[in-house]
Design a protein around this motif. Sequence first.
Motif, PDB file in Angstrom:
ATOM      1  N   ALA A   1       0.844  -1.186   0.000  1.00 61.46           N
ATOM      2  CA  ALA A   1       0.000   0.000   0.000  1.00 61.46           C
ATOM      3  C   ALA A   1       0.881   1.239   0.000  1.00 61.46           C
ATOM      4  N   GLY A   2       0.562   2.198  -0.854  1.00 58.02           N
ATOM      5  CA  GLY A   2       1.336   3.422  -0.923  1.00 58.02           C
ATOM      6  C   GLY A   2       2.572   3.312  -1.784  1.00 58.02           C
ATOM      7  N   SER A   3       2.807   2.160  -2.380  1.00 53.19           N
ATOM      8  CA  SER A   3       3.973   1.998  -3.234  1.00 53.19           C
ATOM      9  C   SER A   3       3.806   2.820  -4.504  1.00 53.19           C
ATOM     10  N   PRO A   4       4.877   3.447  -4.998  1.00 55.29           N
ATOM     11  CA  PRO A   4       4.773   4.202  -6.251  1.00 55.29           C
ATOM     12  C   PRO A   4       4.605   3.294  -7.455  1.00 55.29           C
ATOM     13  N   GLU A   5       4.872   1.984  -7.274  1.00 53.19           N
ATOM     14  CA  GLU A   5       4.735   1.050  -8.390  1.00 53.19           C
ATOM     15  C   GLU A   5       3.263   0.655  -8.517  1.00 53.19           C
ATOM     16  N   VAL A   6       2.473   1.581  -9.018  1.00 51.31           N
ATOM     17  CA  VAL A   6       1.025   1.432  -9.042  1.00 51.31           C
ATOM     18  C   VAL A   6       0.605   0.389 -10.066  1.00 51.31           C
ATOM     19  N   LEU A   7      -0.300  -0.502  -9.648  1.00 47.15           N
ATOM     20  CA  LEU A   7      -0.836  -1.489 -10.570  1.00 47.15           C
ATOM     21  C   LEU A   7      -2.351  -1.388 -10.654  1.00 47.15           C
ATOM     22  N   ASP A   8      -2.884  -0.243 -10.370  1.00 52.59           N
ATOM     23  CA  ASP A   8      -4.316  -0.004 -10.494  1.00 52.59           C
ATOM     24  C   ASP A   8      -4.529   0.952 -11.665  1.00 52.59           C
ATOM     25  N   PRO A   9      -5.082   0.468 -12.772  1.00 53.24           N
ATOM     26  CA  PRO A   9      -5.249   1.316 -13.960  1.00 53.24           C
ATOM     27  C   PRO A   9      -6.038   2.591 -13.706  1.00 53.24           C
ATOM     28  N   THR A  10      -6.936   2.565 -12.715  1.00 56.78           N
ATOM     29  CA  THR A  10      -7.756   3.748 -12.459  1.00 56.78           C
ATOM     30  C   THR A  10      -6.939   4.904 -11.890  1.00 56.78           C
ATOM     31  N   THR A  11      -5.752   4.609 -11.381  1.00 59.52           N
ATOM     32  CA  THR A  11      -4.898   5.669 -10.835  1.00 59.52           C
ATOM     33  C   THR A  11      -3.728   5.988 -11.762  1.00 59.52           C
ATOM     34  N   ALA A  12      -3.730   5.399 -12.952  1.00 56.64           N
ATOM     35  CA  ALA A  12      -2.625   5.618 -13.890  1.00 56.64           C
ATOM     36  C   ALA A  12      -2.598   7.061 -14.381  1.00 56.64           C
ATOM     37  N   GLU A  13      -1.389   7.586 -14.552  1.00 52.64           N
ATOM     38  CA  GLU A  13      -1.200   8.929 -15.096  1.00 52.64           C
ATOM     39  C   GLU A  13      -0.717   8.793 -16.537  1.00 52.64           C
ATOM     40  N   ILE A  14      -1.483   9.373 -17.461  1.00 56.99           N
ATOM     41  CA  ILE A  14      -1.208   9.201 -18.888  1.00 56.99           C
ATOM     42  C   ILE A  14      -1.048  10.558 -19.561  1.00 56.99           C
ATOM     43  N   ASP A  15      -0.062  10.653 -20.423  1.00 59.73           N
ATOM     44  CA  ASP A  15       0.111  11.843 -21.255  1.00 59.73           C
ATOM     45  C   ASP A  15      -0.747  11.635 -22.504  1.00 59.73           C
ATOM     46  N   THR A  16      -1.877  12.302 -22.555  1.00 60.87           N
ATOM     47  CA  THR A  16      -2.831  12.071 -23.647  1.00 60.87           C
ATOM     48  C   THR A  16      -2.275  12.462 -25.013  1.00 60.87           C
TER      49      THR A  16
ATOM     50  N   MET B   1       5.776  -2.786 -26.550  1.00 60.85           N
ATOM     51  CA  MET B   1       5.201  -2.383 -25.267  1.00 60.85           C
ATOM     52  C   MET B   1       5.986  -1.238 -24.635  1.00 60.85           C
ATOM     53  N   ASN B   2       7.272  -1.180 -24.893  1.00 58.79           N
ATOM     54  CA  ASN B   2       8.062  -0.047 -24.403  1.00 58.79           C
ATOM     55  C   ASN B   2       7.638   1.245 -25.101  1.00 58.79           C
ATOM     56  N   THR B   3       7.274   1.140 -26.374  1.00 57.80           N
ATOM     57  CA  THR B   3       6.775   2.316 -27.091  1.00 57.80           C
ATOM     58  C   THR B   3       5.461   2.788 -26.485  1.00 57.80           C
ATOM     59  N   LEU B   4       4.576   1.853 -26.211  1.00 57.66           N
ATOM     60  CA  LEU B   4       3.304   2.205 -25.581  1.00 57.66           C
ATOM     61  C   LEU B   4       3.533   2.771 -24.181  1.00 57.66           C
ATOM     62  N   ASN B   5       4.541   2.286 -23.520  1.00 56.74           N
ATOM     63  CA  ASN B   5       4.857   2.731 -22.162  1.00 56.74           C
ATOM     64  C   ASN B   5       5.234   4.207 -22.084  1.00 56.74           C
ATOM     65  N   THR B   6       5.699   4.768 -23.192  1.00 56.69           N
ATOM     66  CA  THR B   6       6.123   6.175 -23.174  1.00 56.69           C
ATOM     67  C   THR B   6       4.954   7.118 -22.909  1.00 56.69           C
ATOM     68  N   ALA B   7       3.724   6.635 -23.059  1.00 61.56           N
ATOM     69  CA  ALA B   7       2.551   7.476 -22.806  1.00 61.56           C
ATOM     70  C   ALA B   7       2.236   7.577 -21.320  1.00 61.56           C
ATOM     71  N   PHE B   8       2.879   6.738 -20.510  1.00 59.78           N
ATOM     72  CA  PHE B   8       2.601   6.727 -19.075  1.00 59.78           C
ATOM     73  C   PHE B   8       3.630   7.555 -18.317  1.00 59.78           C
ATOM     74  N   GLU B   9       3.172   8.173 -17.233  1.00 62.28           N
ATOM     75  CA  GLU B   9       4.084   8.908 -16.372  1.00 62.28           C
ATOM     76  C   GLU B   9       5.006   7.929 -15.635  1.00 62.28           C
ATOM     77  N   GLU B  10       6.069   8.473 -15.054  1.00 59.60           N
ATOM     78  CA  GLU B  10       7.134   7.636 -14.491  1.00 59.60           C
ATOM     79  C   GLU B  10       6.636   6.636 -13.452  1.00 59.60           C
ATOM     80  N   ASP B  11       5.806   7.095 -12.513  1.00 56.93           N
ATOM     81  CA  ASP B  11       5.328   6.186 -11.465  1.00 56.93           C
ATOM     82  C   ASP B  11       4.477   5.062 -12.044  1.00 56.93           C
ATOM     83  N   THR B  12       3.651   5.394 -13.025  1.00 52.01           N
ATOM     84  CA  THR B  12       2.814   4.376 -13.665  1.00 52.01           C
ATOM     85  C   THR B  12       3.676   3.389 -14.440  1.00 52.01           C
ATOM     86  N   GLN B  13       4.742   3.877 -15.052  1.00 48.27           N
ATOM     87  CA  GLN B  13       5.636   3.006 -15.822  1.00 48.27           C
ATOM     88  C   GLN B  13       6.262   1.923 -14.957  1.00 48.27           C
TER      89      GLN B  13
END
Length: 207
Positions: free
Chosen positions: A70-85, A139-151
Amino acid sequence: MKTAFPLTLAIAIGSATAFAPSQKAFVASSTSLAAENTRKEFLTQAALLTGGFLFSPSQAMAAKYGSFGAGSPEVLDPTTAEIDTDILASSAVQGALKKVEGYRSIVKDMQKALESDGQANLRPIIIKNLDFAKIRDTMNTLNTAFEEDTQRGTDRLIRVILQDITELEQANLQKDGIPRSPRRLENLQGKLVKLDLAFEDYLAFAK
C-alpha cells in the motif's frame, strides 16, 4: 459419645465439598471461554482483512503480480494511472497499442485452436507471432505514454507477459508420437488464460 463429634465433622466437610464448585470444571469453563473469545477475535480480524482486500484494487493486483505494498509508487491499479494524452494520441503509440491488442487476439486464437484440437502444436504460432524482442519494443513504445510512477507498474506487467510466453512455450513442448495428456492440456490452457489476463491488465492502462 467421643466418636460423635469427629463423625459429625466428617459429614459436614463431605457435604461442603459436594456443594463446592469443581476446580476442574472452573478451569475447563475458563479455557472454553478463552478459546471462544480467541475464535471470535480471529474471525473478526479475518473479516476485516478480507473486506480490505476485496475493496482495494491495487492490493488485488499486487497479490497477482508481486510485492507492491500500500502506498507503493509502483502502481498497478489502472484507475490511478497517469497518462500523457498527447503522447498516447501519437501515431507511434497508437500503432503500438494496436499491435498489443493484436498479440492478445493471437492468444485467443490459440485458445480456440486448443478447443478444436487438444493436440494442436502452438509452437509455430508462438515463434512467429510472439517474438520476445518485438513484443518488448512494442510495449516499451506504448509505455512512453505513461508517467514515471505508472511506468514502474506497467514495466512489471511487461516482465510478467514475457515470462508467461516462456512458460507457454515450455508447456506446449511434447515428444513426437506421444499424445498430450488431459493434465498437460489443462496446464497449457491455463498458461493461455494467464497470458490473456496479463495482456488485458496491461491494455487497461491505455483506456
